[in-house]
Design an enzyme around this catalytic site. Structure first.
Site, short mmCIF file in Angstrom:
data_model
loop_
_atom_site.label_atom_id
_atom_site.label_comp_id
_atom_site.label_asym_id
_atom_site.label_seq_id
_atom_site.Cartn_x
_atom_site.Cartn_y
_atom_site.Cartn_z
N PHE A 114 3.01 1.65 -5.13
CA PHE A 114 3.07 2.56 -6.29
C PHE A 114 4.33 3.42 -6.17
CE2 PHE A 114 -1.79 3.29 -7.24
CZ PHE A 114 -1.92 1.95 -7.54
N MET A 141 0.79 -1.24 0.00
CA MET A 141 0.00 0.00 0.00
C MET A 141 0.82 1.29 0.00
SD MET A 141 -3.61 -0.14 1.86
CE MET A 141 -3.09 -1.75 2.18
N PRO A 142 2.13 1.23 0.02
CA PRO A 142 2.86 2.49 -0.02
C PRO A 142 2.69 3.21 -1.35
CG PRO A 142 4.27 0.69 0.68
CD PRO A 142 3.01 0.09 0.19
N TYR A 143 2.73 4.52 -1.24
CA TYR A 143 2.77 5.37 -2.44
C TYR A 143 4.03 6.21 -2.33
CZ TYR A 143 1.93 9.55 -5.22
OH TYR A 143 2.08 10.59 -6.10
#
Lengths: 67, 67, 67, 67, 67, 67
Positions: free
Chosen positions: A41, A1-3
């Site tokens: 992402f 889930m990191p951006y």
């Protein structure tokens, strides 16, 4: 889930270098925080050197001074 | 007063589709939070597929694999 | 693959309202651009009203004037 | 150490104007918060008027109405 | 229509200083680009010094070294 | 001159892990693009799980489903 958003100056960065940045950041997040690569992402923004200022000056000016 | 930034890959999004996104997001914020459309900003960033990574790979590579 | 960032003032937005914004934006991107919800990120930033300026004034000041 | 991102519509902003924005913001941060210009970043993003929405409409449409 | 995001470290910035930053940036955009203050957004993000890195180090560490 | 913004969910990330992310990203940019660490910014934003949506749902909901 990191951006992750990487902003760099637009100075002939190759596709291969972008691939290395994307792969490197994704692995780092997996290693340090056990984040799932499939929902990580990484977005690279290339900024014109006229549009990036540091020390109150455009990078355009600083590049000329460096020459 | 909301500010919304939509980042999508640069893959032939039409002006009409952008208009739908802008209108849709503005209405959603008005409906859910009663926000005033006249001070609602929506900014769409189209990102080169070479510059967007997911699962450690550039979208460029993934699109080739999908073909 | 879309990434959406919604910035709103920090004024008691409920978890349910956030859920509606997330669901609404994700559906909009699916409807308009056929984007896959499972790789659509929506991030909501709540900004202190002291930290948001419009027309050169902090929202804090504007809220007082509105009362 | 400040990082400042200025988003404006892509409407023929000159290099000189960008230099004024960069210099002005850097001086402001030095004056108000005593921030060191040498580690103050200012990045200007110029957004296509088709990609910027306000009041649910693209700026493209609004510019036509203004004429 | 400008949107300006100022990121600074979370180190006791007063409400008055934030007001000066908001007013200063808005006036600068009006002066340089003739932008309408009533649709100029300025958002200040205060970042924990543990969460801001420069030269590969957290600002927390750098502040200790400075003492 | 790179600016890197890492957004992760607010789930007990330790100071040490943040230090590893900052150091790792800075080294990666130095290795791949020969960027100067002393002007490389890395900013970590920790987002409440109620404020992060994926697949149209808040991470809060997804975490409950995972249990």
């Amino acid at each position: 889930m990191p951006y992750v958003n990487i902003k760099i100056t637009k100075e002939n960065v190759t596709s291969e270098q972008k691939a290395q940045l994307i792969e490197g950041v994704t692995s780092l997040l997996q290693k340090v925080l056990n984040k799932n690569p499939s929902t990580t992402f990484v977005i690279i923004d290339e900024v014109e050197i006229d549009n990036w200022g540091i020390a109150g000056e455009q990078v355009t000016i600083r590049r000329k001074k460096e020459k």
